[in-house]
Enzyme design. Sequence first.
Site, PDB file in Angstrom:
ATOM      1  N   ASP A   1       0.798  -0.934   0.153  1.00  0.00           N
ATOM      2  CA  ASP A   1      -0.082   0.077   0.091  1.00  0.00           C
ATOM      3  C   ASP A   1       0.919   1.749  -0.195  1.00  0.00           C
ATOM      4  O   ASP A   1       2.062   1.009  -0.501  1.00  0.00           O
ATOM      5  CB  ASP A   1      -1.164   0.151   1.181  1.00  0.00           C
ATOM      6  CG  ASP A   1      -2.203   0.717   0.984  1.00  0.00           C
ATOM      7  OD1 ASP A   1      -2.876   0.950   0.209  1.00  0.00           O
ATOM      8  OD2 ASP A   1      -1.824   2.058   2.203  1.00  0.00           O
TER       9      ASP A   1
ATOM     10  N   HIS B   1      -7.278  -6.125  -0.415  1.00  0.00           N
ATOM     11  CA  HIS B   1      -6.496  -5.508  -0.189  1.00  0.00           C
ATOM     12  C   HIS B   1      -5.183  -5.928   0.493  1.00  0.00           C
ATOM     13  O   HIS B   1      -3.909  -5.688   0.429  1.00  0.00           O
ATOM     14  CB  HIS B   1      -6.881  -4.296  -0.286  1.00  0.00           C
ATOM     15  CG  HIS B   1      -5.077  -2.893  -0.207  1.00  0.00           C
ATOM     16  ND1 HIS B   1      -5.041  -2.938  -1.069  1.00  0.00           N
ATOM     17  CD2 HIS B   1      -5.556  -1.904   1.228  1.00  0.00           C
ATOM     18  CE1 HIS B   1      -3.922  -2.179  -0.748  1.00  0.00           C
ATOM     19  NE2 HIS B   1      -4.339  -1.727  -0.054  1.00  0.00           N
TER      20      HIS B   1
END
Length: 349
Positions: A125, A309
């Site tokens: 991320d 994610h």
Amino acid sequence: MDDAIKTMSFAAFTQNLTPVTSGAQIFSYYRAGLRKDTAAAADRPLIILIHGYPQTHLMWRDFVHLLPTEWDLFIADLPGYGNSIKAVDPASSYPFSKRAMAKDILEAADQVHKASKKVIAYGHDRGARVSYTMALTFPDRVVGTALLDIVPTVWQWHNMNPQTDHKETLIYFHWVYLAAPRPIPETMISHDPRWYFNTLLSGYTKDKPDAAKPSWITDLVEPHCDPERGPARVAAGCEDYRAGATFDIQHDRESGIDPTSPHQKPIFNIPVLVLASAGLRSRHDVDGIWGSLVEKDKFRSYQIDNAGHFFVNEQPEEVARRTQAWLAEFFPETNQSLSHSIEQAEVQL
């Protein structure tokens, strides 16, 4: 270190809070490789693990035991996140640009490791954005990078457009929201941070968080709810995204990343591992984008299934398997001990 951040009880890890030249203090855990009996070990790069938003070093708590035991590991909190400290500059978000944060983390790693060593920047991320920026900013230091569940920042913003009916904008709404003028998002989030972060999480995990949350979700949410340090952490996250909407786009373009070019030239000549969720791949040509930026023989890309994610936390064994294979291919001195590392990891977990 406050009580909102749990201690990682890893054998052979040292805990550090390191001042750097920007004025930040970088919190980290460091572990020297467990075996230093070969000449190759002295040249083995330091692996730097960098978390994303809105996590801390704790995202690596299970994963770290699945990595080969002979590698030196440096696990940092991003500046302003977790137990790291970095003041917000009311005049500019530049201190939270990925160039600035990469410099902070590399400086801290050098001090803790007591040497300026070659490094592998491994990030998820926002941490992946710091990682690829570190590779571009310090090409003499970074010999490999692993980028988990991202496309380049300038590409992400490029895909938020009317031609896609702003589907990407709605999915990544927090990019726009957190980049809003201060103190709009800070004030709103701090009113009920537990609700905000739990709600945000529900959109990015495969199994939606409920009352029986796994520990990694609690680790993510609770630091932002701490009455003393929570507001500063929320503010740091907002500054991160403000820099992402301004300086990071500019820096990507300066580095040669151009979403509008039909003839993108490679800008990475080091091994690059890309791991991406099915969700990201459904919206972006992950292999096409990163493949155009990396020399062909240095590029490896895989999908992590059955996870959202946050797949490092949802599927740590699969992420570790891909990582181990990549390390063995491009840094082959690890080959002899990979099987030992896997067996050891199974015992520890």
